[in-house]
Design an enzyme around this catalytic site. Structure first.
Site, PDB file in Angstrom:
ATOM      1  N   TRP A 121      12.088  80.254  -3.092  1.00 22.38           N
ATOM      2  CA  TRP A 121      13.255  80.979  -2.589  1.00 22.38           C
ATOM      3  C   TRP A 121      14.428  80.878  -3.547  1.00 22.38           C
ATOM      4  O   TRP A 121      15.180  81.852  -3.723  1.00 22.38           O
ATOM      5  CB  TRP A 121      13.628  80.484  -1.191  1.00 22.38           C
ATOM      6  CG  TRP A 121      12.513  80.718  -0.223  1.00 22.38           C
ATOM      7  CD1 TRP A 121      11.726  79.777   0.389  1.00 22.38           C
ATOM      8  CD2 TRP A 121      12.002  81.983   0.205  1.00 22.38           C
ATOM      9  NE1 TRP A 121      10.774  80.381   1.173  1.00 22.38           N
ATOM     10  CE2 TRP A 121      10.912  81.732   1.081  1.00 22.38           C
ATOM     11  CE3 TRP A 121      12.366  83.312  -0.056  1.00 22.38           C
ATOM     12  CZ2 TRP A 121      10.186  82.751   1.684  1.00 22.38           C
ATOM     13  CZ3 TRP A 121      11.641  84.334   0.544  1.00 22.38           C
ATOM     14  CH2 TRP A 121      10.571  84.050   1.401  1.00 22.38           C
ATOM     15  N   ASP A 144      21.636  77.891   0.416  1.00 17.06           N
ATOM     16  CA  ASP A 144      20.752  78.542   1.368  1.00 17.06           C
ATOM     17  C   ASP A 144      20.173  77.437   2.249  1.00 17.06           C
ATOM     18  O   ASP A 144      19.348  76.651   1.822  1.00 17.06           O
ATOM     19  CB  ASP A 144      19.637  79.267   0.609  1.00 17.06           C
ATOM     20  CG  ASP A 144      18.589  79.888   1.528  1.00 17.06           C
ATOM     21  OD1 ASP A 144      18.702  79.734   2.759  1.00 17.06           O
ATOM     22  OD2 ASP A 144      17.650  80.512   1.002  1.00 17.06           O
ATOM     23  N   LYS A 158      14.523  79.681  11.979  1.00 23.22           N
ATOM     24  CA  LYS A 158      13.943  78.335  11.887  1.00 23.22           C
ATOM     25  C   LYS A 158      14.557  77.422  12.958  1.00 23.22           C
ATOM     26  O   LYS A 158      13.872  76.948  13.838  1.00 23.22           O
ATOM     27  CB  LYS A 158      14.194  77.726  10.509  1.00 23.22           C
ATOM     28  CG  LYS A 158      14.070  78.678   9.336  1.00 23.22           C
ATOM     29  CD  LYS A 158      12.646  78.956   8.932  1.00 23.22           C
ATOM     30  CE  LYS A 158      12.601  79.717   7.616  1.00 23.22           C
ATOM     31  NZ  LYS A 158      11.251  79.961   7.135  1.00 23.22           N
TER      32      LYS A 158
END
Length: 364
Positions: free
Chosen positions: A105, A175, A199
């Site tokens: 990511w 992030d 999440k």
């Protein structure tokens, strides 16, 4: 498995939600607050939704102790859109953005940034197959940089930052999609924190952005309206229709976290849950092999391999038959992964521990 039994849900995202939140949403689904409408049916300008929206903002502010010099935004497009929005707003032609690479990511975030300006690697653990978080001393950036970017938890490789670098006057951007609300953090360390909700925050469709107000004012104004943070900050994230049901669910999850005792309690529980599974790996004499180095292990995503692919296939098939869901590793790396986000109950982690012990006994 009977239809009324809850699965042992270890999905990496969208992931488990608290059962009591789901049940409350079920009760209110058709008729919210006596309105005769679902929250999904009512105007985002209505009094009922306005209360839901602002309660979610206030709960998040309280839980994370977010100072008054930050805005809390509810956006769409996932964390992946933030990979583009951040450089569009802050990476000017005379600046450089520094990216710390700890997995897929952060690589994707860097790739997007290079489309808008000069973006460089401040540190990377790719040579070590992303098994660890870099030491803070190895991170290289300049005082003139536009920002430094990192990914706080790496879902694919199962690593997590334990402490964050002090970047001084250079804004640190994180992030935190996969570990926000899993532990207390000092928001003051960051210029921007962003996180997809799916999440620890709620269902997919909402992206939370916590951004310092002075950065909003400094941002590039010559970009499309919807991609400006100022557009959303000026309208309390109501410039256009927000994902109303997602914000409602987010608010209920935040309320659940508060009722659990807040982030200190959540952190202790997450440490306990992860320990059950890591202990099996560590005590297996190599039957299970963890991917992450011990000092970089994630409390959210526990990644491991077995001796060979055939044994892994058997493990995953037997686990599925026993009611475990989502234990396959990411398609890019294979192996196994147990995602133990906030809403995954301790009982599920104990059940997985016991299953792993029994599987080892059968196949050693």
């Amino acid at each position: 498995m009977s239809t009324n039994k809850r699965a042992y849900n270890f999905n990496a995202g969208p992931s488990a939600l608290p059962l009591e939140v789901l049940e409350k949403a079920q009760q209110e689904l058709v008729n919210y607050n006596g309105s005769g409408m679902s929250i999904m049916e009512m105007s985002h300008r209505s009094k009922d939704y306005d209360e839901v929206h602002n309660n979610a903002i206030n709960r998040l502010k309280k839980l994370l102790s977010i100072p008054d010099n930050y805005e809390i935004l509810f956006l769409q497009g996932g964390a992946s859109l933030q990979f583009s929005m951040i450089p569009m707003n802050f990476l000017t032609k005379d600046k450089t953005a520094s990216y710390i690479l700890t997995g897929s990511w952060s690589e994707k975030a860097l790739k997007e940034a290079t489309l808008f300006g000069n973006a460089v690697v401040a540190s990377s653990t790719k040579d070590n197959e992303y098994r660890n978080i870099p030491s803070i001393e190895d991170i290289q950036f300049n005082a003139s940089d536009a920002y430094v970017h990192l990914t706080s938890n790496n879902t694919i490789y199962g690593t997590q930052w334990k402490e964050f670098p002090n970047t001084g006057d250079v804004p640190l951007i994180a992030d935190m999609s996969s570990d926000i609300l899993s532990r207390p953090i000092d928001v003051n360390q960051f210029g921007i924190i962003y996180a997809g909700a799916q999440k620890n925050l709620g269902p997919s469709g909402v992206t939370v952005v916590i951004i310092r107000k002075d950065l909003i004012e400094q941002a590039n104004s010559e970009i499309p309206t919807m991609l400006k943070y100022k557009t959303h900050a000026d309208k309390n994230s109501l410039y256009n229709t927000p994902p109303t049901f997602g914000v409602y669910m987010l608010g209920e999850v935040l309320n659940w976290v508060e009722n659990q005792g807040g982030l200190e309690t959540i952190q202790k529980r997450n440490e306990e849950k992860a320990k059950y599974i890591y202990d099996v790996i560590d005590e297996s004499n190599g039957f299970y092999k963890g991917h992450a180095e011990p000092n970089s292990r994630s409390l959210m995503n526990i990644t491991f391999r077995l001796a060979d692919e055939e044994l892994e296939k058997q493990f995953l098939a037997d686990a599925k038959a026993a009611g475990f869901v989502g234990l396959n590793g990411h398609r890019s790396v294979g192996g196994c992964r147990a995602s133990t986000y906030n809403a995954v109950p301790i009982e599920a982690c104990i059940a997985l521990r016991d299953f792993m012990y029994e599987f080892q006994k059968k196949h050693q």
